[in-house]
Design a protein around this motif. Sequence first.
Motif, short mmCIF file in Angstrom:
data_model
loop_
_atom_site.label_atom_id
_atom_site.label_comp_id
_atom_site.label_asym_id
_atom_site.label_seq_id
_atom_site.Cartn_x
_atom_site.Cartn_y
_atom_site.Cartn_z
N TYR A 1 0.88 -1.26 -0.13
CA TYR A 1 0.06 -0.03 0.00
C TYR A 1 0.88 1.24 0.01
N PRO B 1 -3.84 -2.07 8.55
CA PRO B 1 -4.46 -3.06 7.80
C PRO B 1 -5.00 -4.31 8.64
N GLN C 1 -8.61 -5.71 5.25
CA GLN C 1 -9.31 -4.52 5.09
C GLN C 1 -8.37 -3.52 5.75
N LEU C 2 -8.63 -2.21 5.46
CA LEU C 2 -7.64 -0.97 5.76
C LEU C 2 -8.46 -0.12 6.69
N GLY D 1 -9.00 -4.20 1.13
CA GLY D 1 -7.84 -4.49 0.88
C GLY D 1 -7.75 -5.39 -0.42
N LEU E 1 -8.07 0.86 -4.62
CA LEU E 1 -8.80 0.62 -3.64
C LEU E 1 -10.26 1.32 -3.53
N SER F 1 -11.52 -2.67 -5.79
CA SER F 1 -9.81 -2.77 -5.25
C SER F 1 -9.39 -3.84 -5.99
#
Length: 286
Positions: free
Chosen positions: A104, A153, A157-158, A177, A186, A275
């Motif tokens: 990321y 993270p 998911q973030l 994510g 994303l 994403s």
Amino acid sequence: MSRGRLAADLGVDKSLVGRWASGTVTPSAHNLENLTRLIASRQPGFTMLHWDRELDELGRVFGVEPAPTPATVSYIPPPVAPVGLPLPGLDLARLVTERRAGTYEGFWRSTRPSIAMPGRLFHDHGMIRRGPDGILQFTMGGSGLLFDGWMLPVEGQLFAILFDTVGQTPVFLIFNGVALHKATQLDGLILAAALNAARTPSAYPVVLERIGDLTGDCEADDARCQELLASDPAAPDGSVPEDIRRHLIRDIGPEAVKSGAGELFLLSSWANSLSRGLSTGGHLQG
């Protein structure tokens, strides 16, 4: 030896060498072994055991004497973990970040609908980079606003927490994510107070697109981030692809469900997620 030459000799990415040099990442056992062999080819007698020496002792192996410390130089404490985040969640996020930060890290552009001007789309620009505390730092802004915070993270998911650097107003974001080596786009949701007189709590979708990679030179990357933050946030008419526009501006609520044209709630489901990523470490220029 330049970072580029070292990266080429070791068969790793130049940005990784930059993170070693800045101290944000420690070489893996495999890379440290290869690095040791390379140094030993230029400094006979150098072994893995030398890495356990104090910095001054290690310098003397290469004929470098430590510089005297002026009495006027104050002690600067090491960076600490972000204050106020829940420690159990922070520990888990740090473990995942250790393995997935490179997925990321980079320069990003968001596309989001405007609450104040329905139908209009806006961009924010910024950077995601792993900080010295082991957590992803997330900076985004535009139109005179700057938001700074962290990205955690967890479970695929973030979860991002940003603060307006002027009013300290928090903004919360959740992104889907990616499982691939490198995220290129994303999608997720923003929860924030609208910029109106009532500061209305609002939720709306957002898409992040990678527009460039970090160089590993923190000063150069910071300068690039500042350039991006000065970009015009208004998306010109017709500039946003139709699939992204439809994703960001869509029908929700009971009537939308009855007509079959929308959802009951504003969701960012995996089934319709935008994403995506790359399976290899390809580079973007931006």
